[in-house]
Structures are given as C-alpha cells and as structure tokens.
Scaffold this active site. Structure first.
Site: not given
Length: 256
Positions: A55-56
């Site tokens: 995830d970013r």
C-alpha cells in the site's frame, strides 16, 4: 529521495519502501514524480518486475525480480501461498493475545484506476493471523472514553487481498492508526496532536521464501525506521526496539 536496499543478488532486489510513495506510476496520483520501482531501477540499472503490492502509505520490504523467469517463479510462490509476509502495526484498542481473522473480502475498486472493472465480483477468501506484542493505555480522552488504548501487533496475511490487513482489523474494531481510508479519525487525530505521527502504522517487516534459482531459504528483514523507534518509545514500548531489529523467527517466542 533515498530508499534503502535490503537484499540484492543476480535474481532479486528488495528495498525498504518509503511511506507515502507509490510502487509504480498510477492513475491514483498523476502528479507523483518518484516511484519505488523507478528508484530501484535507477539503482541497479535495469528493468525490474514488481512481485507483490505494498500500500502507498505503508513502508517496508518490497521485492522485485530481475528477469521475467524469476518473476514467474516468484509469482507462483505467491499464488500458492508459500511466501510468508510479516507486518508490524499499531491498532486502536487492546486486541486479543492472538487470533485469526477469517473474513472474505470483496474486491476494493478505485474510482479512477478501476473505473471500468466489474463491480459485482463475489468476495474472495481472506485470512490474517496475528499476535499482540504489547499494549498500552494513555491518560488521554478520546471520543466518549477517558483513556485511549492501543496495541502493537504482528500480522501475517495468508492471502493477498487489497488492503487486507487494514480491512480485516477494521472488521474486528481495531482500526490501524493513521489509516485515512479504513481507520478511525478520532484516533488518527490523537496521534497527530500528541505524537506528531501521520504515517500509516503498518510496516512490512519481513518476507520469507525459497530462492527461485537454488531453492535455499531467504529471509529479508527490514527492521525499524527512526520514526518507528520514536513512536514505540513514546508509547512505552522501547524495550521492543532492539528485539524488532532481529529476524522474526529468532525473537517471536521471546515476546510474552
């Protein structure tokens, strides 16, 4: 901007992804100019193949293959659930000492990137195992409660659904701290006001797998960043910082 190299040989490269950085160019942010994959390719001077998502807003171990054959072999291990991934997280409330979250998840679609994707796909199997390493209670009011409780947790997703850990812990009402999409804004605000902490409290600590070329066991461990050491200290968990810098199989049984 620098990202640390955790492992490299003729077949694989692993980096410590910076929180807030996309893995590769995406419609999610057309203004972004730096990506984990591009920085890794600049470092090693060749095209790389992303082997899994991260995830970013999360940080930690991100693995790349250096050739298509290596990528195919590693993706086979991922699809067969032969790769062990371990994440460190901070969640609201006191979790159980250990548990298994077995809750199917429907595909989570992005309004832009998945604009044309089918929206009525059935939920898929999703399983996450976890154990609590520590917990704390702070004399800080939050919502209707006079005190705030938090847990430091090690989680191992056995499947690879999008945002799986974040969504699973929301399902058991132990939202991850600083998760702006699946978290609890009241606790997110508390961490900003009292600790100056804004990044998602989710770190990919370790990845374990069989090397695609020789079959030997490989353990890639990220350890803690300075920001993680600082927040653990502020929450009274300093005794764990040295322990968390060791590979997980060596220290997990010491946490009681």
């Amino acid at each position: 901007m620098q990202q640390s190299i955790l492992f490299e040989d003729d077949y694989l490269l692993a980096v410590d992804k910076i929180p807030g950085m996309l893995v590769h160019k995406s419609w999610l942010d057309s203004s972004a100019t730096q990506f984990a994959q591009n920085l890794a390719e600049e470092y090693c001077g060749q095209k790389l193949h992303t082997l899994h998502r991260l995830d970013r807003p999360a940080s930690g171990v991100l693995l790349f293959g250096k050739t298509p054959d290596v990528a195919r072999a590693m993706l086979g291990q991922f699809s067969e659930q032969k790769i062990r991934k371990s994440y460190l997280l901070i969640a609201r409330g006191w979790t159980k000492v250990s548990g298994v979250i077995d809750a199917p998840l429907a595909e989570e679609l992005d309004k832009i990137a998945d604009k044309f994707a089918k929206k009525d796909k059935p939920a898929k199997e999703a399983v996450t195992e976890y154990c609590k390493l520590a917990h704390t209670e702070l004399a800080i009011p939050v919502s209707k409660y006079p005190k705030a409780r938090y847990s430091l947790v090690l989680a191992e997703p056995k499947t690879g659904r999008k945002h799986q850990i974040r969504r699973h812990f929301r399902k058991i009402s132990h939202h991850l701290i600083s998760d702006t999409r699946h978290g609890d804004g009241r606790h997110n605000d508390l961490f900003i006001r009292h600790f100056g902490w804004k990044q998602l409290a989710l770190r990919a600590m370790q990845v374990e797998f069989k090397h695609p070329a020789n079959g030997q066991d490989v353990v890639i461990h990220a350890g803690l960043t300075d920001s993680w050491r600082d927040i653990l200290a502020q929450l009274g968990w300093s005794r764990l910082t040295n322990v968390l810098d060791r590979p997980i199989p060596d220290w997990l049984h010491h946490i009681q």
